[in-house]
Structures are given as structure tokens and as C-alpha cells.
Design a protein around this motif. Structure first.
Motif, PDB file in Angstrom:
ATOM      1  N   LEU A   4      63.354  49.257  63.586  1.00 30.96           N
ATOM      2  CA  LEU A   4      62.045  49.406  62.952  1.00 30.96           C
ATOM      3  C   LEU A   4      62.093  50.445  61.827  1.00 30.96           C
ATOM      4  O   LEU A   4      61.478  50.254  60.768  1.00 30.96           O
ATOM      5  CB  LEU A   4      61.000  49.789  63.996  1.00 30.96           C
ATOM      6  CG  LEU A   4      59.554  49.902  63.496  1.00 30.96           C
ATOM      7  CD1 LEU A   4      59.076  48.582  62.904  1.00 30.96           C
ATOM      8  CD2 LEU A   4      58.631  50.338  64.633  1.00 30.96           C
ATOM      9  N   GLU A   8      52.247  51.806  54.725  1.00 37.22           N
ATOM     10  CA  GLU A   8      52.283  50.768  55.746  1.00 37.22           C
ATOM     11  C   GLU A   8      50.909  50.561  56.364  1.00 37.22           C
ATOM     12  O   GLU A   8      50.188  51.506  56.661  1.00 37.22           O
ATOM     13  CB  GLU A   8      53.273  51.170  56.845  1.00 37.22           C
ATOM     14  CG  GLU A   8      53.460  50.090  57.898  1.00 37.22           C
ATOM     15  CD  GLU A   8      54.444  50.519  58.954  1.00 37.22           C
ATOM     16  OE1 GLU A   8      54.489  49.876  60.018  1.00 37.22           O
ATOM     17  OE2 GLU A   8      55.163  51.505  58.726  1.00 37.22           O
ATOM     18  N   THR A  23      55.886  46.118  56.539  1.00 41.52           N
ATOM     19  CA  THR A  23      56.635  46.258  57.784  1.00 41.52           C
ATOM     20  C   THR A  23      55.860  45.729  58.987  1.00 41.52           C
ATOM     21  O   THR A  23      56.383  44.922  59.771  1.00 41.52           O
ATOM     22  CB  THR A  23      57.008  47.735  58.029  1.00 41.52           C
ATOM     23  OG1 THR A  23      57.808  48.200  56.953  1.00 41.52           O
ATOM     24  CG2 THR A  23      57.785  47.876  59.326  1.00 41.52           C
ATOM     25  N   THR A  24      54.630  46.177  59.176  1.00 43.38           N
ATOM     26  CA  THR A  24      53.871  45.798  60.360  1.00 43.38           C
ATOM     27  C   THR A  24      53.658  44.294  60.426  1.00 43.38           C
ATOM     28  O   THR A  24      53.845  43.672  61.480  1.00 43.38           O
ATOM     29  CB  THR A  24      52.511  46.522  60.384  1.00 43.38           C
ATOM     30  OG1 THR A  24      52.739  47.934  60.462  1.00 43.38           O
ATOM     31  CG2 THR A  24      51.697  46.094  61.597  1.00 43.38           C
ATOM     32  N   ARG A  35      61.185  49.720  57.953  1.00 49.44           N
ATOM     33  CA  ARG A  35      60.175  50.472  57.195  1.00 49.44           C
ATOM     34  C   ARG A  35      60.717  50.918  55.839  1.00 49.44           C
ATOM     35  O   ARG A  35      59.976  50.953  54.858  1.00 49.44           O
ATOM     36  CB  ARG A  35      59.711  51.680  58.009  1.00 49.44           C
ATOM     37  CG  ARG A  35      58.759  51.307  59.151  1.00 49.44           C
ATOM     38  CD  ARG A  35      58.136  52.540  59.788  1.00 49.44           C
ATOM     39  NE  ARG A  35      57.100  52.149  60.734  1.00 49.44           N
ATOM     40  CZ  ARG A  35      57.096  52.453  62.026  1.00 49.44           C
ATOM     41  NH1 ARG A  35      58.081  53.175  62.532  1.00 49.44           N
ATOM     42  NH2 ARG A  35      56.112  52.051  62.810  1.00 49.44           N
ATOM     43  N   ARG A  36      61.981  51.240  55.786  1.00 54.08           N
ATOM     44  CA  ARG A  36      62.565  51.635  54.501  1.00 54.08           C
ATOM     45  C   ARG A  36      62.693  50.437  53.566  1.00 54.08           C
ATOM     46  O   ARG A  36      62.533  50.575  52.346  1.00 54.08           O
ATOM     47  CB  ARG A  36      63.938  52.279  54.720  1.00 54.08           C
ATOM     48  CG  ARG A  36      63.875  53.672  55.327  1.00 54.08           C
ATOM     49  CD  ARG A  36      65.198  54.396  55.177  1.00 54.08           C
ATOM     50  NE  ARG A  36      66.267  53.709  55.884  1.00 54.08           N
ATOM     51  CZ  ARG A  36      66.590  53.949  57.150  1.00 54.08           C
ATOM     52  NH1 ARG A  36      65.919  54.868  57.845  1.00 54.08           N
ATOM     53  NH2 ARG A  36      67.576  53.292  57.713  1.00 54.08           N
ATOM     54  N   GLN A  63      58.564  48.559  53.697  1.00 56.55           N
ATOM     55  CA  GLN A  63      57.476  49.487  53.365  1.00 56.55           C
ATOM     56  C   GLN A  63      56.121  48.957  53.856  1.00 56.55           C
ATOM     57  O   GLN A  63      55.924  48.811  55.059  1.00 56.55           O
ATOM     58  CB  GLN A  63      57.482  49.764  51.857  1.00 56.55           C
ATOM     59  CG  GLN A  63      58.772  50.443  51.397  1.00 56.55           C
ATOM     60  CD  GLN A  63      58.789  50.766  49.929  1.00 56.55           C
ATOM     61  OE1 GLN A  63      57.831  50.549  49.207  1.00 56.55           O
ATOM     62  NE2 GLN A  63      59.911  51.305  49.455  1.00 56.55           N
ATOM     63  N   PRO A  83      53.235  54.347  65.832  1.00 54.52           N
ATOM     64  CA  PRO A  83      54.139  54.686  64.718  1.00 54.52           C
ATOM     65  C   PRO A  83      54.302  56.177  64.475  1.00 54.52           C
ATOM     66  O   PRO A  83      55.298  56.599  63.881  1.00 54.52           O
ATOM     67  CB  PRO A  83      53.473  53.988  63.516  1.00 54.52           C
ATOM     68  CG  PRO A  83      52.044  53.812  63.909  1.00 54.52           C
ATOM     69  CD  PRO A  83      52.055  53.592  65.391  1.00 54.52           C
TER      70      PRO A  83
END
Length: 219
Positions: free
Chosen positions: A133, A2, A144-145, A137-138, A141, A84
Motif C-alpha cells: 500500500l 489521497e 490510491t484508495t 501511494r507513491r 497518489q 491510513p
């Protein structure tokens, strides 16, 4: 891997959005988008048992519980994006601390009942944002951001726009200290406007502009 939001202008944008969100959140929670003021001593009440009536106030209305949950979900989302590496329980502690600070401010300024229900629900909303969130992310990946920053930008700008429309409109959700002095709206109308305001803010993160066209529920 990420992308780190601290690189480039991504972090600066997130910080600016977070500050705007926090200011709007405080204005809604403390003053219901009215002019900031200090209330009377009669409104300085504590409700220490969550989800139950007490101190002359009834139990929290279901729409209020849901709205508070949704209002604090972006809090957890922003914290997760800006820090994070922070463990989820520490982020939840920050949300709980911010909620407690708002309840304390409400008590000190005598703006209404300081309710343990709000503390529980607000913290749960922040946890939901953190969980959202983690799920993103999963799924996303490395993207995400970028994706979640775009979502935060759209949601926060939309909420600010809706707030401006509400403030400029004749709709008002009067604080308790002003309710008896307002003769142009009945109590049910004020409650409907308050419910619409909270639903509309939450809609900025979920359903888009269609919620705004609904207006306050007719009574």
C-alpha cells in the motif's frame, strides 16, 4: 491528496470486505474449510521454535509458509486503507495480535499445532500488505484508495467464489482428527488438495481464474 475512504460508501464497502476476509481467513486457518469443530486433546500442541520441528510435528512445509504469507498480506492492505494515519508498526502489531489470537484459539480448541512459525510468517505477510500500500501511494497518489479498493473487492469476491467451488466439490483437506477415518482419499491426495486450496485462495489476489483450472497436483 489521497481521497479519504471514510467519505461516501467507500469505507462501508471496505469494512464489509474486511469482515468477509477475516471470516474466511479464520475458517481456513482453524478448520481448513471443514465444519467447525473442537478437536481432541492429543492435537493441543505448541511449537515455540519457528521453522523447526517439535512437539511431534515436523517443520512447516515450504508451500504452507508461502501460503500463510500470502493469506495475511491482504490483512495489512485492509488495515492501511481503513486506518491510513496509523503508523506501520502499530498496524503490524494488530496483524501479530490477530495471528496470535488464531494460534491461541487453535490451541484451546485442539485443532492442531500452535506454531511460532505461523506467527512470524503471518506478521511478515501483513507487513508486506502494508508495504504494498505504501508503494501504491507513491505511484498512484490521489487514486490510491479507489484503485486499491477495487483490487480488494476483486480479490475478496474471487476468493469467496473459489471457496464456494471448493466446498461444493468432492475435494477435501481433512483435519488431523479425521484423517484416519477417511478411506476415499490417500494421505498424499489430502495433502495435494490442501496445497491446491491455499494456492487457489492466494491466486485470487494475484493471478486470476487460471490458477483454479489447475486443480490439485497429481501424485
Amino acid at each position: 491528496m489521497e481521497k479519504n475512504p471514510s467519505r461516501g460508501g467507500g469505507r462501508a464497502l471496505l469494512v464489509a470486505l474486511f469482515v468477509a476476509y477475516l471470516g474466511l481467513l479464520a475458517w481456513i486457518v482453524l478448520w481448513k474449510l471443514e465444519v467447525p469443530h473442537v478437536g481432541g486433546g492429543a492435537l493441543r500442541q505448541l511449537k515455540l521454535v519457528p521453522f523447526a520441528p517439535g512437539s511431534g510435528f515436523g517443520a512447516s512445509a515450504p508451500f504452507e509458509v508461502v501460503a500463510n504469507f500470502l493469506l495475511f498480506a491482504p490483512f495489512g492492505l485492509y488495515l492501511g486503507l481503513l486506518a491510513p494515519s496509523r503508523q506501520w508498526w502499530k498496524a503490524a502489531g494488530v496483524v501479530a495480535g490477530a495471528s496470535a489470537a488464531l494460534e491461541l484459539t487453535q490451541y484451546v480448541l485442539a485443532l492442531g499445532s500452535s506454531d511460532a512459525t505461523d506467527l512470524v510468517v503471518n506478521t511478515a505477510g501483513g507487513l508486506a500488505g502494508i508495504g504494498l500500500l505504501a508503494w501504491a501511494r507513491r505511484r498512484l497518489q490521489a487514486r490510491t484508495t479507489a484503485v486499491m479498493t477495487r483490487l480488494c473487492t476483486i480479490g475478496t469476491v474471487f476468493a469467496l467464489l473459489l471457496t464456494g467451488i471448493f466446498v461444493a466439490s468432492p475435494l477435501r483437506y481433512a483435519p488431523p482428527r479425521d484423517a484416519a477415518a477417511i478411506s476415499t482419499h490417500s494421505v498424499p491426495e489430502q495433502a495435494a488438495c490442501g496445497q491446491w486450496l491455499l494456492e487457489v485462495f492466494s491466486a485470487g489476489w494475484a493471478t486470476g481464474p487460471s490458477a483454479m483450472r489447475r486443480g490439485p497436483a497429481s501424485r
